[in-house]
Design a protein around this motif. Structure first.
Motif, mmCIF file in Angstrom:
data_model
loop_
_atom_site.group_PDB
_atom_site.id
_atom_site.type_symbol
_atom_site.label_atom_id
_atom_site.label_comp_id
_atom_site.label_asym_id
_atom_site.label_seq_id
_atom_site.Cartn_x
_atom_site.Cartn_y
_atom_site.Cartn_z
ATOM 1 N N ARG A 30 -8.846 -7.034 2.194
ATOM 2 C CA ARG A 30 -10.346 -6.496 2.553
ATOM 3 C C ARG A 30 -10.717 -5.023 2.555
ATOM 4 N NH1 ARG A 30 -14.586 -9.256 1.451
ATOM 5 N NH2 ARG A 30 -13.673 -10.436 -0.137
ATOM 6 N N LEU A 31 -10.099 -5.121 4.268
ATOM 7 C CA LEU A 31 -9.920 -3.336 4.265
ATOM 8 C C LEU A 31 -9.750 -2.408 2.986
ATOM 9 C CD1 LEU A 31 -10.851 -1.270 6.456
ATOM 10 C CD2 LEU A 31 -9.042 -1.837 7.395
ATOM 11 N N PHE A 32 -8.767 -3.133 2.530
ATOM 12 C CA PHE A 32 -8.170 -1.911 1.720
ATOM 13 C C PHE A 32 -8.956 -1.551 0.015
ATOM 14 C CE2 PHE A 32 -4.092 -1.307 5.041
ATOM 15 C CZ PHE A 32 -4.073 -0.587 4.469
ATOM 16 N N ALA A 33 -8.946 -3.062 0.155
ATOM 17 C CA ALA A 33 -10.226 -3.292 -0.998
ATOM 18 C C ALA A 33 -11.403 -2.423 -1.092
ATOM 19 C CB ALA A 33 -10.356 -4.897 -1.387
ATOM 20 N N ALA A 34 -11.919 -2.439 0.183
ATOM 21 C CA ALA A 34 -12.986 -1.618 0.474
ATOM 22 C C ALA A 34 -12.748 0.032 0.503
ATOM 23 C CB ALA A 34 -13.480 -2.195 1.407
ATOM 24 N N LEU A 35 -12.074 0.146 0.785
ATOM 25 C CA LEU A 35 -11.361 1.831 1.009
ATOM 26 C C LEU A 35 -11.179 2.726 0.162
ATOM 27 C CD1 LEU A 35 -10.242 3.930 3.327
ATOM 28 C CD2 LEU A 35 -8.032 3.202 2.387
ATOM 29 N N HIS A 36 -10.092 2.154 -0.911
ATOM 30 C CA HIS A 36 -9.974 2.687 -2.322
ATOM 31 C C HIS A 36 -10.953 2.035 -3.663
ATOM 32 C CE1 HIS A 36 -5.425 2.280 -0.622
ATOM 33 N NE2 HIS A 36 -5.700 3.705 -0.523
ATOM 34 N N GLY A 37 -11.984 0.979 -2.810
ATOM 35 C CA GLY A 37 -12.960 0.819 -3.974
ATOM 36 C C GLY A 37 -13.219 2.138 -3.770
ATOM 37 N N ALA A 38 -14.606 2.235 -2.781
ATOM 38 C CA ALA A 38 -14.716 3.279 -2.126
ATOM 39 C C ALA A 38 -14.688 4.232 -2.522
ATOM 40 C CB ALA A 38 -15.196 3.195 -0.128
ATOM 41 N N MET A 39 -13.439 4.833 -2.212
ATOM 42 C CA MET A 39 -12.853 6.005 -3.025
ATOM 43 C C MET A 39 -13.083 6.883 -4.577
ATOM 44 S SD MET A 39 -9.850 6.502 0.185
ATOM 45 C CE MET A 39 -9.257 8.754 -0.173
ATOM 46 N N ALA A 40 -13.116 5.182 -4.951
ATOM 47 C CA ALA A 40 -12.525 5.394 -7.042
ATOM 48 C C ALA A 40 -14.491 5.941 -7.294
ATOM 49 C CB ALA A 40 -11.955 3.893 -6.731
ATOM 50 N N SER B 181 -5.279 -2.204 -4.945
ATOM 51 C CA SER B 181 -6.350 -3.222 -3.616
ATOM 52 C C SER B 181 -7.079 -4.886 -4.189
ATOM 53 C CB SER B 181 -6.844 -1.592 -2.734
ATOM 54 O OG SER B 181 -5.789 -1.264 -2.387
ATOM 55 N N LEU B 182 -7.996 -3.607 -5.080
ATOM 56 C CA LEU B 182 -9.261 -4.508 -5.346
ATOM 57 C C LEU B 182 -7.736 -6.642 -5.718
ATOM 58 C CD1 LEU B 182 -11.784 -2.907 -7.148
ATOM 59 C CD2 LEU B 182 -11.533 -4.508 -4.398
ATOM 60 N N ALA B 183 -7.340 -5.474 -6.858
ATOM 61 C CA ALA B 183 -6.564 -7.082 -7.000
ATOM 62 C C ALA B 183 -5.666 -7.318 -6.074
ATOM 63 C CB ALA B 183 -5.209 -6.028 -7.527
ATOM 64 N N ILE B 184 -5.145 -6.736 -5.143
ATOM 65 C CA ILE B 184 -4.105 -7.807 -4.443
ATOM 66 C C ILE B 184 -5.633 -8.177 -2.990
ATOM 67 C CG2 ILE B 184 -3.153 -7.205 -1.749
ATOM 68 C CD1 ILE B 184 -1.755 -4.916 -3.012
ATOM 69 N N ASP B 185 -7.088 -7.903 -3.197
ATOM 70 C CA ASP B 185 -7.945 -9.307 -2.155
ATOM 71 C C ASP B 185 -8.149 -9.975 -2.362
ATOM 72 O OD1 ASP B 185 -11.304 -8.646 -1.571
ATOM 73 O OD2 ASP B 185 -10.032 -9.135 -0.137
ATOM 74 N N GLN C 135 1.227 -1.140 -0.147
ATOM 75 C CA GLN C 135 0.239 -0.340 0.163
ATOM 76 C C GLN C 135 0.938 1.140 0.704
ATOM 77 O OE1 GLN C 135 -3.206 0.267 -0.447
ATOM 78 N NE2 GLN C 135 -3.723 -1.953 -0.465
ATOM 79 N N ARG C 136 1.940 1.342 1.012
ATOM 80 C CA ARG C 136 2.708 2.351 0.824
ATOM 81 C C ARG C 136 3.109 2.584 -0.785
ATOM 82 N NH1 ARG C 136 4.821 0.718 6.288
ATOM 83 N NH2 ARG C 136 4.171 2.538 7.179
ATOM 84 N N THR C 137 3.733 1.238 -1.179
ATOM 85 C CA THR C 137 4.186 1.580 -3.277
ATOM 86 C C THR C 137 3.512 2.224 -3.913
ATOM 87 O OG1 THR C 137 5.545 -0.464 -2.123
ATOM 88 C CG2 THR C 137 5.566 0.104 -4.382
#
Length: 417
Positions: A273-283, A80-84, A56-58
């Motif tokens: 999953r948390l970052f998938a939701a975070l960045h999916g929602a932001m996008a 983030s969705l691909a990571i999940d 995520q930092r990268t």
């Protein structure tokens, strides 16, 4: 550990194998086909979630500052969705390294959208994989990551990302935002036409207040008095808050969440999953926001104050030479991108980690400035008002932006559940 050249061949093969996914129903929402294969829940990963935080930092460092704030948000979502998806695939396969899966998926998506960062991404991937024991588990994990990235990339084919043929076209008029010369367009007009990553239907809002309404009059006078460069009633605390939050919400919220999870770790699956939701929602929030900015095109406070004599409202008085306390971005007032991004991020964090989650926020506008709020609601209060105290938005644009962010976040989490 397989070398990067052999991995590139595998990535190409995976992309070819999944190229038909771009038109498949399962991939059309950009989720990487996560729910394509029903199965029983696999055993939990025994590997550290730190790999998710590292990548995520990268991702943040790759996207920014190379990309303007709003237009880089979808790439964080794709990653983030691909990571999940990679984590889910690796766990389903078994005898597979989730660490290798996460790193490979993130690397491949980021490389696709930021080819100029190839050397840095390759080096980071090599560093991550160096910590994974050589063998079949590493190879399986890498394949899981490659396939997740390929699914994501294929699913985004023709999604409108980066389509520079789309422009802001609303003609000049009372209440209509216009670019400030020498600019002739808004920043990232195409972003409002990008296919959403997760949700199917955008959040509905009622649009800006009528210029002759009592609500507009209230909002106008509020920002005129509090948001002026020379305001005599804005407190120093309000001025400091305006400057503190005048920063990229994707970096501020993402960085704070990463550090919070390093102190309060969750499982690898929960973190992904948390970052998938975070960045999916932001996008998906910023896509809706930019559609409204482009298609509604409501004027900014500095334009409204200059044009108040002609707005048909006897209770809004013009003021010659009025300027906002903060520099005005090159796009319209309605709705707030800052609010859409902050609201969606905070709502995901609130739902998953709780209202009392302590996020240590670091401002990019004030060197060394750090704030921690007792509740997420208190954080949102200052972030919302900061854009009014800075003279950038009417309150209606802020309220509706947060509404879009909150509702979009809840829809994204429901679809990813």
């Amino acid at each position: 550990m397989k070398n990067l050249r052999s991995r590139a061949v595998l990535v190409a093969a995976a992309l070819l194998a999944t190229s038909t996914l771009a038109s498949s129903p399962a991939a059309s929402d950009g989720s990487g086909g996560k729910h394509r294969h029903p199965h029983h829940d696999p055993p939990a990963s025994t590997e550290s979630a730190q790999v998710v935080l590292d990548w995520q930092r990268t991702a943040i460092a790759t996207v920014y500052p190379a990309t303007p704030i709003p237009t880089g948000i979808p790439v964080l979502g794709f990653t983030s969705l691909a990571i999940d998806d990679a984590v889910t695939t690796s766990l389903r396969w078994g005898s597979s390294s989730e660490t290798a899966a996460v790193a490979t998926a993130a690397h491949d998506v980021l490389l696709h959208y930021n080819p100029g960062a190839g050397a840095a991404l390759d080096a980071q991937l090599a560093t991550t994989l160096a910590g994974v024991p050589d063998g079949a588990a590493e190879d399986r994990g890498a394949r899981a990551g490659e396939r997740a990235a390929a699914r994501m990339i294929a699913s985004r084919s023709g999604d409108g990302y980066g389509d520079t043929t789309i422009h802001y076209t609303l003609p000049p008029g009372i209440g209509a935002w216009q670019p400030v010369p020498p600019a002739t367009d808004m920043l990232g007009a195409w972003l409002g036409s990008v296919r959403p990553l997760v949700i199917k239907h955008p959040v509905r809002v009622d649009g800006p207040d009528r210029l002759t309404s009592a609500d507009y009059t209230t909002d106008y006078n509020e920002v005129k008095l509090l948001g002026s460069m020379t305001s005599a009633i804005r407190s120093q605390a309000q001025a400091d808050t305006a400057v503190f939050f005048n920063t990229n919400p994707a970096i501020m919220q993402g960085d704070a969440l990463i550090r919070n999870l390093e102190s309060n770790p969750k499982s690898l699956e929960q973190t992904a999953r948390l970052f998938a939701a975070l960045h999916g929602a932001m996008a998906d929030s910023v896509i809706r926001c930019w559609q409204l900015k482009r298609d509604v095109g409501f004027w900014r406070p500095f334009q409204a104050v200059a044009g108040a004599a002609d707005d048909g409202n006897p209770d809004t008085q013009p003021e010659s030479g009025w300027t906002s306390y903060l520099p005005t971005p090159p796009y319209s007032d309605y709705v707030t991108g800052h609010g859409c991004l902050t609201g969606s991020a905070v709502e995901v964090i609130r739902t998953v980690l709780g209202e009392d989650t302590q996020l240590e926020l670091r401002s990019l506008s004030l060197t060394g400035a750090v704030r921690t709020y007792p509740t997420l609601t208190a954080l949102e209060y200052d972030a919302l008002n900061s854009r009014i105290w800075g003279g950038l938005h009417f309150r209606d644009a802020m309220s509706d932006g947060y509404s879009i962010g909150h509702q979009t976040a809840r829809m994204v989490m429901k679809r990813l559940d």
